[in-house]
Scaffold this motif. Sequence first.
Motif, mmCIF file in Angstrom:
data_model
loop_
_atom_site.group_PDB
_atom_site.id
_atom_site.type_symbol
_atom_site.label_atom_id
_atom_site.label_comp_id
_atom_site.label_asym_id
_atom_site.label_seq_id
_atom_site.Cartn_x
_atom_site.Cartn_y
_atom_site.Cartn_z
ATOM 1 N N PRO A 70 -2.557 8.244 6.204
ATOM 2 C CA PRO A 70 -2.747 7.199 7.229
ATOM 3 C C PRO A 70 -2.771 5.788 6.650
ATOM 4 N N ARG A 71 -2.878 5.658 5.335
ATOM 5 C CA ARG A 71 -2.884 4.313 4.761
ATOM 6 C C ARG A 71 -1.529 3.617 4.883
ATOM 7 N N CYS A 80 2.183 9.403 9.730
ATOM 8 C CA CYS A 80 3.341 10.006 10.412
ATOM 9 C C CYS A 80 2.873 11.279 11.126
ATOM 10 N N ALA A 81 2.027 12.031 10.397
ATOM 11 C CA ALA A 81 1.584 13.328 10.896
ATOM 12 C C ALA A 81 0.642 13.218 12.089
ATOM 13 N N GLY A 100 -0.870 4.752 19.238
ATOM 14 C CA GLY A 100 -0.833 4.242 17.875
ATOM 15 C C GLY A 100 -2.048 3.396 17.585
ATOM 16 N N LEU A 101 -1.828 2.265 16.910
ATOM 17 C CA LEU A 101 -2.905 1.372 16.522
ATOM 18 C C LEU A 101 -3.755 0.981 17.720
ATOM 19 N N HIS A 102 -5.058 0.960 17.556
ATOM 20 C CA HIS A 102 -6.002 0.470 18.566
ATOM 21 C C HIS A 102 -5.766 1.137 19.920
ATOM 22 N N GLY A 103 -5.312 2.379 19.905
ATOM 23 C CA GLY A 103 -5.134 3.116 21.153
ATOM 24 C C GLY A 103 -3.939 2.681 21.988
ATOM 25 N N ALA A 104 -3.074 1.810 21.440
ATOM 26 C CA ALA A 104 -1.907 1.378 22.210
ATOM 27 C C ALA A 104 -0.964 2.559 22.426
ATOM 28 N N ASN A 105 -0.380 2.610 23.612
ATOM 29 C CA ASN A 105 0.522 3.716 23.934
ATOM 30 C C ASN A 105 1.977 3.309 23.784
ATOM 31 N N VAL A 152 3.094 -2.191 2.968
ATOM 32 C CA VAL A 152 2.932 -0.793 2.551
ATOM 33 C C VAL A 152 3.209 -0.663 1.055
ATOM 34 N N LEU A 153 4.283 -1.304 0.599
ATOM 35 C CA LEU A 153 4.636 -1.196 -0.826
ATOM 36 C C LEU A 153 3.522 -1.786 -1.693
ATOM 37 N N ALA A 154 2.954 -2.927 -1.255
ATOM 38 C CA ALA A 154 1.864 -3.544 -2.020
ATOM 39 C C ALA A 154 0.663 -2.597 -2.088
ATOM 40 N N ARG A 155 0.354 -1.938 -0.966
ATOM 41 C CA ARG A 155 -0.778 -1.016 -0.942
ATOM 42 C C ARG A 155 -0.540 0.180 -1.867
ATOM 43 N N LEU A 156 0.693 0.689 -1.842
ATOM 44 C CA LEU A 156 1.003 1.832 -2.700
ATOM 45 C C LEU A 156 0.943 1.434 -4.174
ATOM 46 N N ARG A 157 1.396 0.202 -4.487
ATOM 47 C CA ARG A 157 1.392 -0.253 -5.885
ATOM 48 C C ARG A 157 -0.031 -0.410 -6.404
#
Lengths: 348, 262
Positions: A70-71, A80-81, A100-105, A152-157
């Motif tokens: 989920p990160r 994704c899952a 998705g985010l914050h309950g948005a549909n 996302v790439l920064a977080r993974l790095r």
Amino acid sequence: MPRRPPRRRLFAAFALLLVAGGAAGAACWWPSRTPQLHRPAGWPAPVYDIQRNPPTAAGFALGRKLFYDPRLSQDGSIACASCHQQFAAFAHFDHRVSHGLHGANGTRNAPGLFNLAWQPDFMWDGAVAHLELQPLAPLTNPVEMGETLPAVLARLRADPDYPRLFARAFGPGGDEGPIDSQRFLRALTQFLVTMISDDSRYDRYRAGRATFSDAETRGLAAFRTHCSACHVEPLFTDYRYRRNGLRGDDAGRAAISGNAADRGRFRVPSLRNVALTAPYMHDGRFDTLEQVLAHYRSGVPDALRDEPLLREATSVGAAEAEDIIAFLQTLTDERFVHDRRFSEAASR
Amino acid sequence: MTAALRRRRVRAVAIAATGAASLLLAACHGGDASGLPLRVEISHRVGTQPLQLGETEYTLDDGDALRIDRLRYYLSNFRLRRHDRSWSAAARSDSDARGYVLVDEAQPASRSFEVAGFAPGEYEGVEFLIGVDAARNSAGAQTGALDPALGMFWTWNSGYIFLKLEGRSPQATTPGQRVSWHVGGSPNARTVYLPLPRPLRLAPDIVSTVHLHADVAAALLAGEPLRVAGHEALMDPAGGAAIADRYATAFRVDHVHHEPRR
């Protein structure tokens, strides 16, 4: 080096042969730990070019970890899952549309994920033309994972594990280090492209390894008469964009093609595992297969002009509908939905 | 196995490995690796003035005013035309993004670049594509200038954004008077051919440069002027067609020059 006596050498050679043969035998006998993209008998050639991204044990495992992580989302809440659950053949069980985010549909029903190597384009409207680029759509959609690719790439790095896992899968990399967007997308693709569902009871029946009940046999015949022009065997879709008589505001394919004639057209979905992927249709409006069949039997007069193939579906009789539903249950692939290699448990 | 046989096998394996490795290298290089580079320099202008991002407000001939905050676009598929109308094309490779350039007004280095792989000779014209060709526009996850992380990629209607022009205009009715023009979609890539004012010579001992001017005002005023009001946000392939038809008219060759290669 002293020469070994010939008999000892013969013995050593024989032992080596045994070990090698055993290893080769084991490789054939046991399912490989890393699924590969294989072409089931009677299926067309996959459209994804696997040569450019051959799945490896490390790449597949990395893709699986990313799929379940989920990160990847903006606030760490959505993987994704989250909307693609294995027990539902990677559709979103019991959700008309996903939150998705914050309950948005969202506005469309999350499809099952399998046999993606054969799919020429993705999403209900065909917005994405390449499997490797598909994950970017939910990743960046503000009502799904709401994240940007650079973030996302920064977080993974910055993660303690991912740099090592990327390096193991793809090598140390260049100036940017082991993690870049191509490797990120290709790892996800290695996981997605090997999700093959080809072992339903229907498949085993076709191969002479299972039997059908009378209702299932009649259902298959009725299916071939009334449904298979669009839901073409063996993948149970023709991957085209068609109108099916549902009324609504969604522009469908027209939003992508810019062609007004495509308004309300959606991709014909595969019916494999259809008993597991409720609710149905692009907006998830039907809860049961009975409702879907009832719609096709009576709900499509407007669409017939544009989609003459629907005429066959409107002529399904009441008893035939029951048989077709019995047949559709045989498209469930229990082995696929229980394959531990695709499971969340294996991703940890 | 005799020692000689073993040696021969080792040698065979080594030769095969070397062969495979060089094949692999050749495959990675692609194009004409031995070719010569062409230097391209681009100056962005608004009418007669150099483009300045940010606070400078430009008044166009149709009366609209525009501040430009961002100008980014792709150029690719460079070719040079000889006097006999034959072509020499830039090197390309399926495994990387060579030959694809992301020009960004905010990054001065991106306005001065080399395109490699041309044959030596004398040329009378230069051609390029504004945007990314259809084959590469849907060719999967890519690197370098075509990395989707560079913010020039549509995820909802998959493909590259060929051009981003963003700014503010008093004629815009949007919050913050923002104007956002994003052009993409394979039909909106435009091929531009420009004759050179004097012949361009490519040879190993010289650095040959084509200096282009790209005039934002010319693009917006071409044909029927594109008015800001009613077109504040053009962000899909259909809306971008109006811009694409115009941006092809923005470029001209200001000059070519040759210097000794040091």
